[in-house]
Scaffold this active site. Structure first.
Site, short mmCIF file in Angstrom:
data_model
loop_
_atom_site.label_atom_id
_atom_site.label_comp_id
_atom_site.label_asym_id
_atom_site.label_seq_id
_atom_site.Cartn_x
_atom_site.Cartn_y
_atom_site.Cartn_z
N GLY A 1 0.95 -1.24 -0.06
CA GLY A 1 -0.02 -0.11 -0.02
C GLY A 1 0.71 1.25 -0.23
N ASP A 2 0.15 2.20 -0.23
CA ASP A 2 1.03 3.73 -0.20
C ASP A 2 1.91 3.72 -1.41
OD1 ASP A 2 -0.75 4.23 1.92
OD2 ASP A 2 0.60 3.55 3.33
N LYS B 1 -0.47 5.26 -5.56
CA LYS B 1 -1.39 4.94 -6.65
C LYS B 1 -2.31 5.92 -6.95
CE LYS B 1 -3.07 1.91 -3.53
NZ LYS B 1 -1.94 1.92 -2.36
N ALA C 1 -8.24 3.30 3.26
CA ALA C 1 -7.26 3.98 2.26
C ALA C 1 -7.25 5.13 2.49
CB ALA C 1 -7.96 3.74 0.76
N GLY C 2 -6.01 5.75 2.28
CA GLY C 2 -5.58 7.11 2.30
C GLY C 2 -4.96 7.16 0.86
N HIS C 3 -5.48 8.28 0.06
CA HIS C 3 -5.09 8.57 -1.20
C HIS C 3 -4.90 10.02 -1.68
CE1 HIS C 3 -6.84 4.39 -3.15
NE2 HIS C 3 -5.86 4.14 -2.00
N GLN D 1 -4.98 -0.27 -0.98
CA GLN D 1 -4.13 -1.02 -0.41
C GLN D 1 -3.03 -1.52 -1.54
OE1 GLN D 1 -7.77 -1.86 0.52
NE2 GLN D 1 -7.21 -0.01 1.87
N THR E 1 -4.02 7.77 6.48
CA THR E 1 -5.37 7.52 7.13
C THR E 1 -5.13 7.70 8.54
OG1 THR E 1 -6.15 6.18 5.39
CG2 THR E 1 -7.23 5.99 7.62
N PRO F 1 3.57 6.75 11.56
CA PRO F 1 4.67 6.39 10.69
C PRO F 1 4.78 5.22 10.00
CG PRO F 1 5.68 6.49 12.79
CD PRO F 1 3.92 6.80 13.17
N ARG F 2 5.18 5.05 8.67
CA ARG F 2 5.16 4.04 8.04
C ARG F 2 6.78 3.46 8.20
NH1 ARG F 2 2.95 7.09 2.78
NH2 ARG F 2 0.75 7.11 3.16
N LEU G 1 10.98 8.11 -7.24
CA LEU G 1 12.37 8.06 -7.59
C LEU G 1 13.21 9.20 -6.78
CD1 LEU G 1 14.42 6.39 -9.36
CD2 LEU G 1 14.03 7.95 -11.28
P1 GDP Z 1 -1.71 5.81 -2.25
O1 GDP Z 1 -2.25 5.11 -0.91
O2 GDP Z 1 -1.00 4.46 -2.96
O3 GDP Z 1 -2.46 6.52 -3.05
O4 GDP Z 1 -0.35 6.50 -1.63
P2 GDP Z 1 -0.51 7.65 -0.60
O5 GDP Z 1 -1.05 8.89 -1.19
O6 GDP Z 1 -1.03 6.84 0.94
O7 GDP Z 1 1.03 7.84 -0.21
C1 GDP Z 1 1.97 8.51 -1.42
C2 GDP Z 1 2.53 9.59 -0.77
O8 GDP Z 1 3.61 9.90 -1.75
C3 GDP Z 1 1.72 10.77 -0.89
O9 GDP Z 1 2.11 11.54 0.30
C4 GDP Z 1 1.86 11.54 -2.35
O10 GDP Z 1 1.79 12.83 -2.38
C5 GDP Z 1 3.33 11.25 -2.49
N1 GDP Z 1 4.09 10.85 -3.54
C6 GDP Z 1 3.38 10.15 -4.63
N2 GDP Z 1 4.32 10.36 -5.57
C7 GDP Z 1 5.48 10.63 -5.38
C8 GDP Z 1 6.80 10.91 -5.73
O11 GDP Z 1 7.06 10.49 -7.05
N3 GDP Z 1 7.94 11.49 -5.07
C9 GDP Z 1 7.50 11.97 -3.77
N4 GDP Z 1 8.53 12.56 -3.05
N5 GDP Z 1 6.30 11.71 -3.30
C10 GDP Z 1 5.13 11.13 -3.92
P1 IMO Z 2 -3.81 2.55 0.85
O1 IMO Z 2 -5.10 2.53 -0.29
C1 IMO Z 2 -1.20 0.96 3.73
C2 IMO Z 2 -3.00 -2.06 6.44
C3 IMO Z 2 -3.17 -1.59 7.82
C4 IMO Z 2 -2.88 -2.73 8.53
C5 IMO Z 2 -3.79 -3.61 7.71
C6 IMO Z 2 -5.14 -4.22 8.17
O2 IMO Z 2 -3.91 3.83 1.12
O3 IMO Z 2 -2.55 2.10 0.06
P2 IMO Z 2 -7.29 -2.55 7.98
O4 IMO Z 2 -7.90 -1.41 8.66
O5 IMO Z 2 -7.61 -2.61 6.45
O6 IMO Z 2 -8.11 -3.89 8.55
O7 IMO Z 2 -5.74 -2.95 8.43
O8 IMO Z 2 -3.58 -3.08 6.42
N1 IMO Z 2 -3.64 -0.94 5.51
C7 IMO Z 2 -3.02 -0.07 4.58
N2 IMO Z 2 -1.42 0.06 4.65
N3 IMO Z 2 -1.93 1.51 2.71
C8 IMO Z 2 -3.41 1.47 2.73
O9 IMO Z 2 -4.33 1.72 1.97
C9 IMO Z 2 -4.06 0.44 3.77
N4 IMO Z 2 -5.26 -0.23 4.26
C10 IMO Z 2 -5.11 -0.76 5.40
O10 IMO Z 2 -2.23 -0.41 8.27
O11 IMO Z 2 -1.51 -3.10 8.64
MG MG Z 3 -2.26 5.40 0.94
#
Ligand code: GDP
Ligand code: IMO
Ligand code: MG
Length: 429
Positions: A12-13, A16, A39-41, A228, A304, A308-309, A336
């Site tokens: 995840g994260d 996307k 999810a936190g997008h 995720q 979300t 800290p990751r 990158l």
């Molecule tokens: P998602 O859950 O896969 O949509 O990702 P998140 O939004 O949770 O986490 C990705 C984090 O990285 C966000 O804070 C984005 O703004 C940031 N991000 C995405 N692409 C890039 C990149 O190429 N470089 C940097 N430095 N940050 C990025």
């Molecule tokens: P996005 O879409 C990262 C993780 C939680 C926990 C496990 C189970 O932003 O990538 P849950 O609440 O789903 O029962 O938790 O899954 N988790 C994520 N980790 N990105 C996410 O979503 C996640 N959604 C759930 O931290 O380890």
């Molecule tokens: Mg996320």
């Protein structure tokens, strides 16, 4: 038109939402199909930041239609907060946001049980899953047990009240008698709250599977937004340290009702290092200065929960399994730029497990927990990527790193390289 799915390839994260935002320009409809408000997008456009938990990330692209499919566990309260925030920022959702009428609702008691169960696990076993506390597991459990309440139940509010009251009593008993916790939820207040919620949600309810079928027939391009990542998949992930839905490509069809044969492009989102939130094994996790630098420079804090990751080097054993499971047709590389200052960068190419070397990802989590990473080391490029507008213009050492990464991922082609969080910091290919 080729319909595409965007899938997180790691835990995840991966970025996307940034990729969804970039690709939504060339799409007509963006569809969420699994997961929920866990999810936190994050999308950043011209310095303006948007974080979505329920609403598809395509909503900020003007005129794009967004759909929440049947496979999502729908948190109506969170959804309405996001709609309000969009409105306050001048983004109109009128006639371009639809919600499946058969998606299961995440209700307040699901969150109470999620948190109570984590507390119990922590007390009794010392290890909890580390969920987001958003009620995901309990909501999907109710769906499987067949006592879930669906969005469409809000259309007949008396029926909703009947089902909710029955479930309320059951969940109260479970919370108080099994988990030994106070059930802090008023039946009458929650019903009144949902009476208001129903008024706002029901106009958006749609047979979204049929809607998507019709739109596809008209030649509209659909973009499926995964939540995720592959190793949080309930079947293929590092069970039990996973979420409660299938996060790999298999759930696109089930969670949207769109036939699998209609999805021709499967894009894996690949962060150039690895992160994980919550518990569970993570072979390349770093506890040294490099780990701290990845976390700080990469801004690796949960979108979300704010947790800290955990951070570590890129794990190609994991990625190969992800390519195998998802059949990625393209990879989108992200973050990158986070490696810009590193002198040396590592990629895990094999694991050592019980003294044996393997390139195969172990399906059993107990075995995976014993995996020790075997690394290849690369020289960093130690410069900014701000002026790189094409793949060719990337520094030589960045291309050596990426070429090796690609080779290790069965040679799947890249469709973009992201070099910063803003929409503009993207190299298309
Ligand atoms: P998602 O859950 O896969 O949509 O990702 P998140 O939004 O949770 O986490 C990705 C984090 O990285 C966000 O804070 C984005 O703004 C940031 N991000 C995405 N692409 C890039 C990149 O190429 N470089 C940097 N430095 N940050 C990025
Ligand atoms: P996005 O879409 C990262 C993780 C939680 C926990 C496990 C189970 O932003 O990538 P849950 O609440 O789903 O029962 O938790 O899954 N988790 C994520 N980790 N990105 C996410 O979503 C996640 N959604 C759930 O931290 O380890
Ligand atoms: Mg996320």
């Amino acid at each position: 038109m080729a319909n595409s799915a965007v899938i997180g390839s790691q835990w995840g994260d991966e970025g996307k939402a940034k990729v969804i935002d970039y690709l939504s320009e060339k799409s007509d409809i963006v569809v969420r199909y699994q997961g929920g408000a866990n999810a936190g997008h994050t999308v950043i456009v011209d310095g303006k930041k948007f974080v979505f938990h329920m609403v598809p990330s395509g909503i900020i692209s003007k005129d794009k239609i967004c759909v929440i499919g049947n496979g999502v566990v729908f948190d109506a309260e969170q959804f309405l907060c996001e709609i309000d925030e969009l409105a306050s920022r001048g983004i109109d959702i009128e006639k371009r946001l639809f919600v499946s009428d058969i998606a299961h609702l995440v209700l307040p008691y699901h969150k109470i049980i999620d948190i109570a169960r984590e507390e119990m696990l922590s007390k009794e076993t010392g290890t909890k899953i580390g969920t987001t506390g958003k009620g995901i597991g309990p909501a999907y459990s109710d769906k499987s047990v067949r006592c879930g309440i669906r969005t469409g139940d809000l259309l007949d509010f008396d029926l909703f009240v009947k089902k909710f009251s029955e479930q309320y009593n059951e969940k109260k008993k479970m919370t108080e008698q099994f988990y030994g916790k106070k059930f802090d939820l008023s039946l009458s207040q929650t019903i009144e709250n949902y009476r208001n919620i129903a008024k706002k949600i029901t106009p958006l309810l749609t047979d979204t599977a049929y809607f998507l079928f019709e739109q596809d027939k008209k030649g509209k391009k659909l973009l499926f937004e995964g939540a995720q990542g592959t190793f949080l998949d309930i079947d293929h992930g590092t069970y039990p340290f996973v979420t409660s839905s299938n996060t790999s490509v298999g759930s696109v069809a089930a969670g949207s009702g769109m036939a699998a044969s209609k999805i021709s492009e499967i894009i894996g989102i690949v962060k150039v290092y690895t992160t994980r939130v919550g518990n569970g094994p993570f072979p390349t996790e770093l506890f040294d200065e490099d780990g701290v630098n990845l976390q700080t420079i990469g801004g690796e804090k949960g979108a979300t929960t704010g947790r800290p990751r955990r951070c570590g080097w890129f794990d190609s054993v994991l990625l190969r399994k992800s390519v195998q499971l998802n059949g990625f047709t393209k990879l989108a590389i992200t973050k990158l730029d986070v490696l810009n200052t590193f002198k040396k960068i590592k990629i895990c190419v094999k694991y050592e497990i019980d003294g044996k070397i393997t390139e195969q990802f172990p399906s059993c989590v107990e075995t995976f927990a014993k995996a020790k990473p075997i690394y290849e080391e690369f020289d960093g490029w130690q410069c900014s990527l701000d002026n790189c507008k094409s793949y060719d213009s990337l520094p030589k050492n960045a291309k050596i790193y990426l070429n090796r990464l690609k080779e290790l991922c069965f040679g799947v082609d890249f469709c973009m390289v992201s070099i910063g969080p803003d929409r503009s910091q993207t190299i298309g290919m």
